[in-house]
Design a protein around this motif. Structure first.
Motif, mmCIF file in Angstrom:
data_model
loop_
_atom_site.group_PDB
_atom_site.id
_atom_site.type_symbol
_atom_site.label_atom_id
_atom_site.label_comp_id
_atom_site.label_asym_id
_atom_site.label_seq_id
_atom_site.Cartn_x
_atom_site.Cartn_y
_atom_site.Cartn_z
ATOM 1 N N SER A 57 0.789 -1.230 0.000
ATOM 2 C CA SER A 57 0.000 0.000 0.000
ATOM 3 C C SER A 57 0.820 1.278 0.000
ATOM 4 C CB SER A 57 -0.933 0.027 1.228
ATOM 5 O OG SER A 57 -1.867 -1.021 1.175
ATOM 6 N N VAL A 58 2.102 1.206 0.337
ATOM 7 C CA VAL A 58 2.931 2.398 0.509
ATOM 8 C C VAL A 58 4.077 2.390 -0.502
ATOM 9 C CG1 VAL A 58 4.317 3.762 2.111
ATOM 10 C CG2 VAL A 58 2.344 2.477 2.955
ATOM 11 N N SER A 99 -1.525 16.798 2.351
ATOM 12 C CA SER A 99 -2.785 16.939 1.623
ATOM 13 C C SER A 99 -3.486 15.610 1.397
ATOM 14 C CB SER A 99 -2.530 17.597 0.268
ATOM 15 O OG SER A 99 -1.711 16.770 -0.533
ATOM 16 N N CYS A 100 -2.762 14.507 1.559
ATOM 17 C CA CYS A 100 -3.346 13.178 1.373
ATOM 18 C C CYS A 100 -4.093 13.054 0.059
ATOM 19 C CB CYS A 100 -4.254 12.822 2.545
ATOM 20 S SG CYS A 100 -3.330 12.280 4.000
ATOM 21 N N GLY A 101 -3.465 13.484 -1.020
ATOM 22 C CA GLY A 101 -4.030 13.279 -2.342
ATOM 23 C C GLY A 101 -4.975 14.350 -2.809
ATOM 24 N N MET A 102 -5.249 15.359 -1.967
ATOM 25 C CA MET A 102 -6.258 16.342 -2.318
ATOM 26 C C MET A 102 -5.683 17.587 -2.981
ATOM 27 S SD MET A 102 -8.817 14.719 -1.606
ATOM 28 C CE MET A 102 -9.092 13.183 -0.751
ATOM 29 N N ALA A 103 -4.406 17.852 -2.839
ATOM 30 C CA ALA A 103 -3.790 19.014 -3.475
ATOM 31 C C ALA A 103 -2.926 18.554 -4.649
ATOM 32 C CB ALA A 103 -2.928 19.787 -2.471
ATOM 33 N N ALA A 104 -2.918 19.354 -5.712
ATOM 34 C CA ALA A 104 -2.128 19.010 -6.891
ATOM 35 C C ALA A 104 -0.644 18.949 -6.526
ATOM 36 C CB ALA A 104 -2.372 20.037 -7.985
ATOM 37 N N LEU A 105 0.112 18.124 -7.254
ATOM 38 C CA LEU A 105 1.531 17.953 -6.972
ATOM 39 C C LEU A 105 2.285 19.253 -7.213
ATOM 40 C CD1 LEU A 105 2.241 14.470 -8.587
ATOM 41 C CD2 LEU A 105 2.085 15.008 -6.154
ATOM 42 N N PRO A 106 3.194 19.636 -6.301
ATOM 43 C CA PRO A 106 3.992 20.845 -6.486
ATOM 44 C C PRO A 106 5.192 20.571 -7.386
ATOM 45 C CG PRO A 106 4.588 19.830 -4.417
ATOM 46 C CD PRO A 106 3.479 18.977 -5.011
ATOM 47 N N SER A 107 5.836 21.648 -7.802
ATOM 48 C CA SER A 107 7.071 21.491 -8.562
ATOM 49 C C SER A 107 8.202 21.097 -7.631
ATOM 50 C CB SER A 107 7.411 22.802 -9.283
ATOM 51 O OG SER A 107 7.635 23.830 -8.338
ATOM 52 N N GLY A 108 9.273 20.561 -8.211
ATOM 53 C CA GLY A 108 10.413 20.222 -7.389
ATOM 54 C C GLY A 108 11.426 19.404 -8.157
ATOM 55 N N GLY A 109 12.647 19.353 -7.639
ATOM 56 C CA GLY A 109 13.707 18.584 -8.256
ATOM 57 C C GLY A 109 14.407 17.716 -7.236
ATOM 58 N N ASP A 110 14.633 16.453 -7.580
ATOM 59 C CA ASP A 110 15.359 15.506 -6.733
ATOM 60 C C ASP A 110 14.761 15.399 -5.335
ATOM 61 O OD1 ASP A 110 17.222 14.717 -8.654
ATOM 62 O OD2 ASP A 110 18.478 16.470 -8.259
ATOM 63 N N PHE A 115 3.616 8.001 -1.182
ATOM 64 C CA PHE A 115 2.182 7.988 -1.432
ATOM 65 C C PHE A 115 1.602 6.621 -1.094
ATOM 66 C CE2 PHE A 115 4.285 7.024 -5.468
ATOM 67 C CZ PHE A 115 3.593 5.910 -5.933
ATOM 68 N N GLU A 116 0.283 6.579 -0.942
ATOM 69 C CA GLU A 116 -0.407 5.384 -0.474
ATOM 70 C C GLU A 116 -1.613 5.086 -1.355
ATOM 71 O OE1 GLU A 116 -1.656 6.281 3.465
ATOM 72 O OE2 GLU A 116 0.361 6.777 4.175
ATOM 73 N N PHE A 117 -1.971 3.817 -1.378
ATOM 74 C CA PHE A 117 -3.232 3.423 -1.988
ATOM 75 C C PHE A 117 -4.372 3.724 -1.014
ATOM 76 C CE2 PHE A 117 -0.520 1.417 -4.937
ATOM 77 C CZ PHE A 117 -1.278 1.085 -6.051
ATOM 78 N N PRO A 118 -5.539 4.111 -1.531
ATOM 79 C CA PRO A 118 -6.675 4.357 -0.630
ATOM 80 C C PRO A 118 -7.110 3.080 0.071
ATOM 81 C CG PRO A 118 -7.356 4.500 -2.929
ATOM 82 C CD PRO A 118 -5.875 4.377 -2.937
ATOM 83 N N GLU A 119 -7.841 3.253 1.147
ATOM 84 C CA GLU A 119 -8.267 2.114 1.956
ATOM 85 C C GLU A 119 -9.029 1.099 1.101
ATOM 86 O OE1 GLU A 119 -10.376 1.332 6.284
ATOM 87 O OE2 GLU A 119 -10.779 3.177 5.188
ATOM 88 N N SER A 167 -5.127 6.574 5.420
ATOM 89 C CA SER A 167 -6.245 5.655 5.292
ATOM 90 C C SER A 167 -6.301 4.777 6.521
ATOM 91 C CB SER A 167 -6.110 4.805 4.029
ATOM 92 O OG SER A 167 -4.879 4.110 4.026
ATOM 93 N N GLY A 168 -7.220 3.814 6.534
ATOM 94 C CA GLY A 168 -7.381 2.954 7.691
ATOM 95 C C GLY A 168 -7.809 3.770 8.893
#
Length: 441
Positions: A57-58, A99-110, A115-119, A167-168
């Protein structure tokens, strides 16, 4: 050799074979601390990174790169090796995001993202499928990795792997109130309109890095229940220091940040599907952002007391706080969307009364004064008054700007008092604060 010794050797050999077989069996059925799924195939926006499974899941993406310019990109799982809209979001649970999946991914390098699969779901549900960076708004795959089912045999179970954050037992954390949600960037239609539209709550929006040539005769920020702006929409209120709150036509903008608000009784939750720069006179759309309703699930609600204060709505009945209204007898000039200067000539006492109004925080200053040039605005050689609200005190101090630098040995942006020059330009300083507005007179 005697038969007994020979038999003993055979027996020991058989024991060794049995022990080796047992060890091999245990090895084949042991679980892996982590399994490398593979590297993203980059398709857009510079997406790169190695996807590693820590359990069923992780997951982590290590060395993650993404330019952040996609309007609504998320980690995404799909039963198909080619990502599609039929997939689902994965919960972003790694710092710096909660944000647990609710906010769009930010920019970034390296960077490393977890992230996790939902319950109720694990990677086994998408064996032979894919994990990707997916843009929900554009239905676009920015980069993906195929999930080889043969790699999943020895993964730790959800129970045995790293603890879940989203989740869980932690399910309540999946629905945080977002501090801000990026709705997208303007699709330019006319007059060079562009900028990123960000929701600070269901009633307060900002346009960042906003450009507009100002040549439209009757343009306003506009909301519509249609994804194609029309005359069936309505004006949004200008949250700048102004006593007009939405009645003022939009002027030229060059990379500025502009805040605006929904009028009382309206919000993004009212099935709003587009935000635009709209010309009422010609019923023309200069540029729009299509609002994806799935982005609004965890938006801060003004009705619940969340998000920034309003400048133009509710108790003010479409008007800003009293402090933002120009007093009788004063002249007023708006220098930008966050700053006004007002003045009144008192002939009897031979003085000029000034007021500086800004939408600023307590630790921010504002200034106004005589330019260093007789023909244009020029900082060098200027003689301004710098006003602020500091440690509970309203201040107005006279400065001289000899260089674009902090004051040092009487050169730079120096208060007159530091230059041993008598400060006679500011008297009877007072002020007010109301919401995000600071007034110094």
């Amino acid at each position: 050799q005697s038969p007994s010794l020979h038999n003993m050797k055979l027996s020991l050999g058989g024991l060794a074979l049995v022990m080796f077989s047992l060890c091999l069996t245990n090895l084949l059925h042991s679980t892996a601390a982590e399994v490398i799924i593979g590297n993203f195939t980059s398709l857009a926006h510079g997406v790169q990174g190695q996807v590693v499974a820590l359990s069923e899941s992780v997951f982590e993406v290590r060395g993650m790169r993404y330019d952040g310019s996609g309007p609504a990109a998320y980690f995404w799982a799909d039963t198909s090796e080619t990502p599609s809209p039929n997939g689902f979001r994965l919960y972003d649970s790694a710092p710096p995001s909660d944000s647990c999946g609710m906010a769009a991914l930010p920019s970034g390098g390296d960077r490393t993202f977890r992230f996790e699969f939902p319950e109720g779901q694990t990677v086994n549900d998408i064996a032979g499928g894919s994990i990707s960076v997916w843009c929900e708004l554009a239905n676009a795959n920015f980069g993906h990795v195929a999930v080889d089912s043969a790699l999943l045999t020895n993964l730790d179970s959800t129970v045995d792997g790293p603890p879940l954050q989203c989740s869980g037992d932690e399910q309540d954390a999946v629905q945080p109130v977002a501090q801000e949600i990026v709705l997208g960037s303007f699709q330019t239609r006319q007059h060079g309109v562009r900028g990123e539209v960000v929701a600070l709550s269901d009633r307060v929006l900002e346009v960042r890095n906003y450009f507009y040539d100002g040549a439209g005769p009757d343009a306003y920020f506009w909301a519509d229940t249609s994804s194609r702006p029309s005359d069936g929409g309505f004006r949004l209120l200008d949250g700048a220091p102004s006593d007009r709150c939405g009645e003022r036509r939009l002027g030229r903008a060059d990379g500025e940040t502009v805040r605006f608000e929904f009028p009382e009784g309206q919000s993004l939750q009212n099935e709003i599907r587009s935000i635009s720069v709209w010309c009422e006179n010609f019923e023309a759309n200069f540029g729009e952002v299509v609002v994806d309703p799935s982005l609004l699930d965890n938006l801060a609600s003004f009705e619940l007391g969340q998000g920034p204060d309003l400048s133009c709505g509710d108790n003010s009945v479409g008007r800003p706080p009293e402090v933002a209204l120009t007093p009788d007898g004063y002249n007023c000039e708006s220098l930008n969307d966050d700053f006004q200067v007002r003045w009144k000539v008192d002939a009897e006492n031979q003085e000029i009364q000034f007021e500086l109004l800004g939408r600023i925080d307590e630790d921010v200053y504002m200034g106004f004064g005589v330019s260093g040039s007789e023909t244009r605005a020029n900082m060098l050689g200027a003689d301004p008054v710098v006003a602020d609200f500091f440690n509970g005190e309203f201040r107005a101090r006279d400065y001289y700007l000899s260089e674009r630098a902090q004051c040092s040995t009487f050169n730079g942006a120096c208060p007159d008092a530091d230059r041993f020059v008598e400060d006679i330009s500011t008297e009877s300083v007072s002020g007010e604060r109301a919401g995000s507005f600071t007034l110094v007179r």
